[in-house]
Motif scaffolding. Structure first.
Motif, PDB file in Angstrom:
ATOM      1  N   LYS A  36       0.822  -1.201   0.000  1.00 11.58           N
ATOM      2  CA  LYS A  36       0.000   0.000   0.000  1.00 11.58           C
ATOM      3  C   LYS A  36       0.863   1.260   0.000  1.00 11.58           C
ATOM      4  CE  LYS A  36      -3.956   1.957   2.394  1.00 11.58           C
ATOM      5  NZ  LYS A  36      -4.853   1.797   3.539  1.00 11.58           N
ATOM      6  N   CYS A  37       1.919   1.274   0.832  1.00 12.20           N
ATOM      7  CA  CYS A  37       2.724   2.490   0.940  1.00 12.20           C
ATOM      8  C   CYS A  37       4.199   2.274   0.586  1.00 12.20           C
ATOM      9  CB  CYS A  37       2.614   3.088   2.338  1.00 12.20           C
ATOM     10  SG  CYS A  37       3.379   2.093   3.626  1.00 12.20           S
ATOM     11  N   GLY A  38       4.644   1.021   0.466  1.00 14.17           N
ATOM     12  CA  GLY A  38       6.021   0.739   0.079  1.00 14.17           C
ATOM     13  C   GLY A  38       7.016   0.689   1.218  1.00 14.17           C
ATOM     14  N   THR A  39       6.559   0.746   2.447  1.00 10.05           N
ATOM     15  CA  THR A  39       7.446   0.732   3.603  1.00 10.05           C
ATOM     16  C   THR A  39       7.950  -0.680   3.889  1.00 10.05           C
ATOM     17  OG1 THR A  39       6.225   2.547   4.580  1.00 10.05           O
ATOM     18  CG2 THR A  39       7.609   1.272   6.064  1.00 10.05           C
ATOM     19  N   PRO A  40       9.270  -0.858   4.045  1.00 12.49           N
ATOM     20  CA  PRO A  40       9.774  -2.177   4.447  1.00 12.49           C
ATOM     21  C   PRO A  40       9.498  -2.413   5.933  1.00 12.49           C
ATOM     22  CG  PRO A  40      11.583  -0.642   4.148  1.00 12.49           C
ATOM     23  CD  PRO A  40      10.341   0.086   3.764  1.00 12.49           C
ATOM     24  N   ILE A  41       9.046  -3.609   6.268  1.00  8.64           N
ATOM     25  CA  ILE A  41       8.724  -3.968   7.645  1.00  8.64           C
ATOM     26  C   ILE A  41       9.622  -5.131   8.029  1.00  8.64           C
ATOM     27  CG2 ILE A  41       6.886  -4.722   9.190  1.00  8.64           C
ATOM     28  CD1 ILE A  41       4.943  -3.630   6.993  1.00  8.64           C
ATOM     29  N   GLY A  42      10.401  -4.970   9.093  1.00 12.96           N
ATOM     30  CA  GLY A  42      11.340  -5.996   9.531  1.00 12.96           C
ATOM     31  C   GLY A  42      10.669  -7.343   9.740  1.00 12.96           C
ATOM     32  N   PHE A  43      11.346  -8.413   9.346  1.00 14.78           N
ATOM     33  CA  PHE A  43      10.776  -9.754   9.414  1.00 14.78           C
ATOM     34  C   PHE A  43      11.864 -10.733   9.812  1.00 14.78           C
ATOM     35  CE2 PHE A  43       9.111 -13.693   7.532  1.00 14.78           C
ATOM     36  CZ  PHE A  43       7.813 -13.662   8.005  1.00 14.78           C
ATOM     37  N   SER A  44      11.568 -11.619  10.740  1.00 11.97           N
ATOM     38  CA  SER A  44      12.517 -12.631  11.201  1.00 11.97           C
ATOM     39  C   SER A  44      12.304 -13.920  10.428  1.00 11.97           C
ATOM     40  CB  SER A  44      12.334 -12.890  12.689  1.00 11.97           C
ATOM     41  OG  SER A  44      13.076 -14.020  13.077  1.00 11.97           O
ATOM     42  N   LEU A  45      13.337 -14.373   9.734  1.00 11.78           N
ATOM     43  CA  LEU A  45      13.240 -15.642   9.007  1.00 11.78           C
ATOM     44  C   LEU A  45      13.340 -16.836   9.940  1.00 11.78           C
ATOM     45  CD1 LEU A  45      15.358 -14.916   5.816  1.00 11.78           C
ATOM     46  CD2 LEU A  45      12.884 -15.042   6.025  1.00 11.78           C
ATOM     47  N   GLY A  54       7.899  -5.581  20.804  1.00  8.66           N
ATOM     48  CA  GLY A  54       7.557  -6.740  21.635  1.00  8.66           C
ATOM     49  C   GLY A  54       8.379  -7.964  21.278  1.00  8.66           C
ATOM     50  N   TYR A  55       8.639  -8.162  20.002  1.00 10.69           N
ATOM     51  CA  TYR A  55       9.471  -9.279  19.541  1.00 10.69           C
ATOM     52  C   TYR A  55      10.884  -9.121  20.093  1.00 10.69           C
ATOM     53  CZ  TYR A  55      12.136 -12.227  16.336  1.00 10.69           C
ATOM     54  OH  TYR A  55      12.986 -13.147  15.810  1.00 10.69           O
ATOM     55  N   ARG A  56      11.419  -7.916  20.022  1.00 13.27           N
ATOM     56  CA  ARG A  56      12.786  -7.674  20.527  1.00 13.27           C
ATOM     57  C   ARG A  56      12.871  -7.886  22.032  1.00 13.27           C
ATOM     58  NH1 ARG A  56      12.960  -2.805  16.740  1.00 13.27           N
ATOM     59  NH2 ARG A  56      14.068  -3.643  14.949  1.00 13.27           N
ATOM     60  N   ARG A  57      11.854  -7.434  22.800  1.00  9.40           N
ATOM     61  CA  ARG A  57      11.847  -7.650  24.252  1.00  9.40           C
ATOM     62  C   ARG A  57      11.836  -9.134  24.569  1.00  9.40           C
ATOM     63  NH1 ARG A  57       8.336  -3.187  24.241  1.00  9.40           N
ATOM     64  NH2 ARG A  57       6.537  -4.580  24.137  1.00  9.40           N
ATOM     65  N   LYS A  59      12.911 -11.615  22.747  1.00 10.57           N
ATOM     66  CA  LYS A  59      14.207 -12.204  22.404  1.00 10.57           C
ATOM     67  C   LYS A  59      15.261 -11.871  23.465  1.00 10.57           C
ATOM     68  CE  LYS A  59      13.839 -14.525  18.660  1.00 10.57           C
ATOM     69  NZ  LYS A  59      14.115 -15.945  18.681  1.00 10.57           N
ATOM     70  N   ARG A  60      15.234 -10.636  23.988  1.00  6.37           N
ATOM     71  CA  ARG A  60      16.189 -10.260  25.058  1.00  6.37           C
ATOM     72  C   ARG A  60      15.942 -11.087  26.310  1.00  6.37           C
ATOM     73  NH1 ARG A  60      15.595  -4.762  23.155  1.00  6.37           N
ATOM     74  NH2 ARG A  60      13.938  -4.480  24.666  1.00  6.37           N
ATOM     75  N   ARG A  61      14.655 -11.276  26.658  1.00  2.00           N
ATOM     76  CA  ARG A  61      14.348 -12.097  27.840  1.00  2.00           C
ATOM     77  C   ARG A  61      14.807 -13.529  27.661  1.00  2.00           C
ATOM     78  NH1 ARG A  61       8.649 -11.191  27.769  1.00  2.00           N
ATOM     79  NH2 ARG A  61       8.607  -8.971  27.501  1.00  2.00           N
ATOM     80  N   GLU A  62      14.596 -14.087  26.480  1.00  2.00           N
ATOM     81  CA  GLU A  62      15.026 -15.453  26.203  1.00  2.00           C
ATOM     82  C   GLU A  62      16.539 -15.567  26.276  1.00  2.00           C
ATOM     83  OE1 GLU A  62      13.381 -16.439  22.426  1.00  2.00           O
ATOM     84  OE2 GLU A  62      11.335 -16.580  23.177  1.00  2.00           O
ATOM     85  N   ALA A  63      17.255 -14.571  25.769  1.00  2.00           N
ATOM     86  CA  ALA A  63      18.720 -14.597  25.802  1.00  2.00           C
ATOM     87  C   ALA A  63      19.230 -14.444  27.233  1.00  2.00           C
ATOM     88  CB  ALA A  63      19.277 -13.486  24.919  1.00  2.00           C
ATOM     89  N   ALA A  64      18.528 -13.686  28.062  1.00  2.00           N
ATOM     90  CA  ALA A  64      18.958 -13.492  29.447  1.00  2.00           C
ATOM     91  C   ALA A  64      18.787 -14.763  30.269  1.00  2.00           C
ATOM     92  CB  ALA A  64      18.172 -12.353  30.083  1.00  2.00           C
TER      93      ALA A  64
END
Length: 66
Positions: A36-45, A54-57, A59-64
Motif C-alpha cells: 500500500k505504501c512501500g514501507t519495508p517492515i522488519g521480518f525474522s526468518l 515486543g518481539y525484541r523484548r 528475544k532479550r528475555r530469552e537470551a537473558a
C-alpha cells in the motif's frame, strides 16, 4: 496519488493483506514490503514473525535466561 499523500501525512497502518507474499533479504536484513505504501517492515526468518518492539523484548528475555 491522493492515498499516498494521506499515508505520508498520517502514516499507514500496514494491514497484513497489503504485505508482499514473500520476505526479501538484503544486506543481511529480512523484511516484507507494504504494498500500500512501500514501507519495508522488519521480518525474522528464524521465527517467521514481524520484528516489533515486543518481539525484541521477548528475544532479550530469552537470551537473558540462557
Amino acid at each position: 496519488m491522493f492515498e499516498k499523500l494521506i499515508n505520508l501525512i498520517f502514516g499507514c497502518s500496514h494491514p497484513e493483506r497489503h504485505h508482499s507474499a514473500l520476505p526479501f533479504t538484503q544486506d543481511g536484513k529480512s523484511y516484507r514490503v507494504c504494498l500500500k505504501c512501500g514501507t519495508p517492515i522488519g521480518f525474522s526468518l528464524e521465527d517467521f514473525e514481524y520484528i516489533t518492539p515486543g518481539y525484541r523484548r521477548r528475544k532479550r528475555r530469552e537470551a537473558a535466561r540462557t
